[in-house]
Design a protein around this motif. Structure first.
Motif, mmCIF file in Angstrom:
data_model
loop_
_atom_site.group_PDB
_atom_site.id
_atom_site.type_symbol
_atom_site.label_atom_id
_atom_site.label_comp_id
_atom_site.label_asym_id
_atom_site.label_seq_id
_atom_site.Cartn_x
_atom_site.Cartn_y
_atom_site.Cartn_z
ATOM 1 N N TYR A 1 -37.956 -40.442 57.794
ATOM 2 C CA TYR A 1 -37.259 -39.172 57.999
ATOM 3 C C TYR A 1 -36.954 -38.519 56.656
ATOM 4 N N HIS A 2 -36.514 -39.321 55.675
ATOM 5 C CA HIS A 2 -36.234 -38.829 54.323
ATOM 6 C C HIS A 2 -37.251 -39.410 53.358
ATOM 7 N N PHE A 3 -37.621 -38.613 52.372
ATOM 8 C CA PHE A 3 -38.585 -39.043 51.366
ATOM 9 C C PHE A 3 -38.357 -38.201 50.114
ATOM 10 N N PRO A 4 -38.599 -38.754 48.909
ATOM 11 C CA PRO A 4 -38.425 -37.947 47.696
ATOM 12 C C PRO A 4 -39.140 -36.601 47.794
ATOM 13 N N PRO A 5 -38.524 -35.525 47.287
ATOM 14 C CA PRO A 5 -37.437 -35.512 46.313
ATOM 15 C C PRO A 5 -36.037 -35.725 46.870
ATOM 16 N N PRO B 1 -32.952 -38.147 47.980
ATOM 17 C CA PRO B 1 -32.577 -39.425 47.365
ATOM 18 C C PRO B 1 -32.916 -40.607 48.280
ATOM 19 N N ALA B 2 -34.202 -40.792 48.511
ATOM 20 C CA ALA B 2 -34.700 -41.870 49.374
ATOM 21 C C ALA B 2 -35.490 -42.834 48.491
ATOM 22 N N PHE B 3 -34.767 -43.526 47.624
ATOM 23 C CA PHE B 3 -35.417 -44.310 46.588
ATOM 24 C C PHE B 3 -36.209 -45.478 47.165
ATOM 25 N N LEU B 4 -35.671 -46.109 48.204
ATOM 26 C CA LEU B 4 -36.345 -47.293 48.736
ATOM 27 C C LEU B 4 -37.729 -46.942 49.255
ATOM 28 N N VAL B 5 -37.807 -45.991 50.162
ATOM 29 C CA VAL B 5 -39.102 -45.688 50.774
ATOM 30 C C VAL B 5 -40.031 -44.996 49.783
ATOM 31 N N GLY B 6 -39.469 -44.203 48.870
ATOM 32 C CA GLY B 6 -40.314 -43.562 47.868
ATOM 33 C C GLY B 6 -40.958 -44.555 46.922
ATOM 34 N N SER B 7 -40.161 -45.478 46.418
ATOM 35 C CA SER B 7 -40.717 -46.476 45.499
ATOM 36 C C SER B 7 -41.636 -47.444 46.225
#
Length: 415
Positions: free
Chosen positions: A8-12, A14-20
């Motif tokens: 549901y959330h992704f960078p930019p 602040p979704a650091f876990l799924v983005g990284s």
């Protein structure tokens, strides 16, 4: 492998876990396709410079991100929130059949907002092995805002989450306390693994505070406690404002971020008439390590609700990774992590007098002891919660999910 990711959330954002995770899996040679929405968190408005439209894809080496439109959650009502959830589910379901065609396995960053989309995409993809990484259980009626409409939608989200848990080939939980509600909702305990959340520790690491960062937060000789992140219902930051207001000569409270409760919390601070509470707008993640270093402690707060006791907020992992000691006004796993690591102080949630006592104690601790708290917290993070360890665990689960589905095809259950 060819890996699909539903988030549901992704960078930019602040979704650091799924983005990284997406970047690391691609760096390890997997082909990764992310299906997500347009960035609007936490303010509820699409970010400046972005325009929602169909067929929006970005490409980098072995990583593709497809975004689908959704209603921005900008009014804080149950109707607005559910419109956002439903519109994302509809958009994800429409494009998943073609966009995720041919993936070997699907990873779902499972938060309540993604629950309806998880079910919709699962129906479309059918036999694709799935790993659900549960970050949080479904939202209850009070978290959604209360009232009959909230109760109806809470029940619907709970039912959808249960269907998703039952269908998943592997389930990961970010905290031990999440295991029980997932099992109670129908998740197979044999398929559940603990995969703690992490932050992007390539970015969030110990740094020295610059004079500019200290000026921005208004640092002086008083103890400075910072809350960085969403100012929402779940955080209950009115408690922190009341506690800080009682200690104006001893400490400062700096709230960095925004959210649905921001105006209410600002109004309370104004009514209390103290000069030791400062609000700063949401900052870029690139700015946060230096800003964090200007604080003596980070505040991690959560309401006293059963469904929040298994949530480990990203602000906690970021603080630990940055070696900043923590004041935890929370129950469950958050407080246990801080206490076990001896990385700060804790108190029960939603008790402003208890939090004021912790703030006062924090202000009396010598700098050398604070530095040692931060070091212990970072050591715990690197040992138990680092990005590399987390990606290793998720990658292992993805392989397990594919293998278990293949084994099921070779040895079908006879009825």
């Amino acid at each position: 492998m060819r890996i699909g990711i539903l988030a549901y959330h992704f960078p930019p954002e602040p979704a650091f876990l799924v983005g990284s995770l997406a970047e690391e899996l691609a760096a390890r040679g997997h082909e990764v396709r992310v299906l997500t929405g347009f960035p609007d968190y936490p303010g509820g408005h699409v970010y400046p410079g972005w325009r929602q439209r169909w067929h929006h894809e970005t490409h980098s080496l072995r990583l593709t991100v497809r975004r689908v439109p959704r209603f921005p959650r900008d009014d804080g009502t149950v109707r607005g929130r559910m419109a956002a959830y439903l519109s994302f589910a509809a958009g994800a379901g429409l494009v998943a059949r073609r966009y995720l065609r041919g993936v070997d396995v699907l990873y779902v960053h499972q938060v309540p907002a993604a629950t309806l989309a998880t079910v919709a995409v699962g129906r479309v993809l059918g036999s694709v092995p799935t790993v659900l990484h549960v970050q949080d259980v479904w939202a209850d009626a009070e978290t959604l805002g209360g009232g009959e409409a909230a109760r109806r939608w809470s029940a619907r989200l709970a039912g959808s989450a249960a269907r998703a848990y039952r269908a998943a080939d592997r389930l990961a939980v970010t905290a031990p306390s999440l295991r029980e509600p997932v099992v109670a909702a129908g998740g197979d305990p044999q398929r559940i693994r603990l995969v703690p959340g992490w932050t992007d520790d390539r970015l969030f690491r110990p740094v020295a505070p610059s004079p500019a960062a200290r000026r921005l937060v208004g640092a002086d000789r008083r103890c400075l406690v910072m809350h960085a992140g969403t100012i929402g219902v779940a955080e209950g930051l009115a408690t922190a404002v009341r506690a800080a207001a009682s200690l104006e000569s001893k400490m400062q409270l700096v709230l960095v971020g925004s959210g649905g409760e921001e105006s209410r919390v600002r109004r309370l601070a104004g009514e209390l008439g103290t000069g030791n509470i400062r609000f700063l707008p949401r900052r870029s993640a690139l700015d946060m390590p230096e800003l964090s270093a200007a604080a003596d402690y980070h505040l991690v707060a959560a309401r006293d609700l059963p469904e929040l006791r298994g949530r480990v907020p990203g602000k906690l992992t970021a603080a630990l990774s940055c070696a900043v000691p923590v004041v935890a006004a929370a129950a469950g796993d958050t407080a246990q992590i801080v206490e076990r690591a001896r990385a700060g102080l804790s108190c029960p949630p939603e008790d402003w007098t208890a939090l004021a006592d912790r703030f006062w104690l924090a202000s009396t601790i010598p700098e050398s002891a604070r530095v040692e708290m931060g070091r212990r917290g970072r050591d715990t993070y690197l040992r138990e919660m680092s990005m590399r360890a987390g990606v290793d665990r998720v990658e292992r689960l993805l392989h397990e999910a594919v293998a278990s589905r293949q084994e099921g095809f070779r040895n079908p259950v006879r009825r």
